[in-house]
Design an enzyme around this catalytic site. Structure first.
Site, PDB file in Angstrom:
ATOM      1  CD1 TRP A  47      -2.371  -1.810   0.103  1.00 44.21           C
ATOM      2  CD2 TRP A  47      -3.283  -0.901   1.955  1.00 44.21           C
ATOM      3  NE1 TRP A  47      -3.596  -2.408   0.317  1.00 44.21           N
ATOM      4  CE2 TRP A  47      -4.174  -1.883   1.442  1.00 44.21           C
ATOM      5  CE3 TRP A  47      -3.644  -0.221   3.118  1.00 44.21           C
ATOM      6  CZ2 TRP A  47      -5.398  -2.168   2.051  1.00 44.21           C
ATOM      7  CZ3 TRP A  47      -4.856  -0.511   3.729  1.00 44.21           C
ATOM      8  CH2 TRP A  47      -5.722  -1.463   3.197  1.00 44.21           C
TER       9      TRP A  47
ATOM     10  CD  GLU B 143       8.759  -4.342  -6.421  1.00 45.23           C
ATOM     11  OE1 GLU B 143       7.568  -4.571  -6.542  1.00 45.23           O
ATOM     12  OE2 GLU B 143       9.206  -3.414  -5.728  1.00 45.23           O
TER      13      GLU B 143
ATOM     14  N   GLY C 200       5.302   1.855 -10.853  1.00 43.80           N
ATOM     15  CA  GLY C 200       4.402   3.003 -10.946  1.00 43.80           C
ATOM     16  C   GLY C 200       4.395   3.682 -12.306  1.00 43.80           C
TER      17      GLY C 200
ATOM     18  N   GLY D  46       1.829  -2.783  -6.263  1.00 41.07           N
ATOM     19  CA  GLY D  46       1.701  -1.495  -5.601  1.00 41.07           C
ATOM     20  C   GLY D  46       0.341  -0.874  -5.865  1.00 41.07           C
ATOM     21  N   GLY D  47       0.298   0.060  -6.800  1.00 38.51           N
ATOM     22  CA  GLY D  47      -0.912   0.839  -7.062  1.00 38.51           C
ATOM     23  C   GLY D  47      -2.184   0.018  -7.205  1.00 38.51           C
TER      24      GLY D  47
HETATM   25  P1  PGA Z   1       3.434  -0.651  -8.775  1.00 40.58           P
HETATM   26  O1  PGA Z   1       4.449  -0.794  -7.540  1.00 40.58           O
HETATM   27  O2  PGA Z   1       2.650  -1.938  -8.838  1.00 40.58           O
HETATM   28  O3  PGA Z   1       2.566   0.530  -8.404  1.00 40.58           O
HETATM   29  O4  PGA Z   1       4.240  -0.429  -9.985  1.00 40.58           O
HETATM   30  C1  PGA Z   1       5.089  -2.008  -7.259  1.00 40.58           C
HETATM   31  C2  PGA Z   1       5.966  -1.849  -6.043  1.00 40.58           C
HETATM   32  O5  PGA Z   1       6.603  -0.799  -5.893  1.00 40.58           O
HETATM   33  O6  PGA Z   1       6.059  -2.765  -5.225  1.00 40.58           O
END
Ligand code: PGA
Length: 251
Positions: free
Chosen positions: A12, A163, A169, A229-230
């Protein structure tokens, strides 16, 4: 290799108020009691205890987003893994690129955090990933292998998250072939660093995982789940990602 149980974790980041914890029972209801894979939500520190209460007895586990390596002491503002365990966490993300970039975290520090998490009975989710410049320079695999070797301690459970910094993001993702190459390289580094333990570690992909691309990401060889993430902030989207995994069988 033994069958690996998939893991999908939602990060989150710095989002969430108490009212947002309604997402936990809502998602648990969609997942059913035995979803067939592990589901983790990582809210900010302020919500961890309440999140663990909201998740108790259900299919969702709770993780933190960072920790300090070390015992209780005079460290204003810090939180150690023992406190996270006490708050009801089973996991903690360490070495996220936003902390490496924004807080100067080194591989050595990430390793110390991962070790401290293991010692407290938590499973660290260790993040590695190359920058855009490193990928363009042809250094991606070398960078992530070096990060894995330096930051993944042996002596307890561990999850690795690949990642790519430029994919976080941004809406951009590597090709499936690039993801497969990265995961294979990380597997080799984990086995070198952790021996037999490293053969069973789960390797997640993270960076712009969305409902629209989740199935193809999960179909990539060597991908044992995702760090999201998002798209983890909306129950609908996070559930759509989870239900795109072939192991999902909850509904
Ligand atoms: P994202 O972030 O899915 O918003 O690209 C992934 C993360 O930073 O773990």
């Amino acid at each position: 290799m033994a069958q690996t149980r998939a893991l999908i974790a939602g990060n989150w980041k710095m989002h969430g108020r108490r009212a947002d914890l309604a997402a936990i029972p809502a998602l648990a209801g969609r997942l059913g009691p035995a979803p067939g894979l592990d589901v983790v939500i990582c809210p900010p520190f302020t919500l961890l205890s309440a999140a663990a209460e909201a998740a108790a007895g259900g299919p969702i586990e709770i993780g933190a987003q960072d920790c300090r390596a070390g015992d209780d002491g005079a460290f204003t503002g810090d939180v150690n893994p023992s406190m996270l365990e006490d708050a009801g966490c089973a996991y903690v993300i360490v070495g996220h690129s936003e902390r490496r970039a924004g807080h100067g975290e080194t591989d050595a520090l990430v390793r110390a955090k991962a070790q401290a998490a293991q010692a407290a009975g938590l499973t660290p989710i260790v993040c590695v990933g190359e920058t855009r410049e490193q990928r363009e320079a042809g250094e991606a695999l070398a960078v992530i292998v070096a990060q894995t070797a330096a930051a993944a301690p042996s002596g307890g459970p561990l999850v690795l998250a690949y990642e790519p910094v430029w994919a976080i993001g941004s809406g951009l993702t590597p090709t499936i072939a690039e993801i497969e190459a990265a995961h294979a390289a990380i597997r080799g580094a984990l086995v070198s660093a952790r021996g037999a333990e490293g053969e069973a570690d789960r390797i997640l992909y993270g960076g712009s995982v969305k409902p629209a691309n989740a199935a193809s990401v999960f179909g990539a060889r060597g991908v044992d789940g995702a760090l999201v993430g998002g798209a983890s902030l909306k129950v609908e989207d996070f559930f759509a990602i989870i239900s795109a995994h072939p192991a999902f069988g909850g509904s």
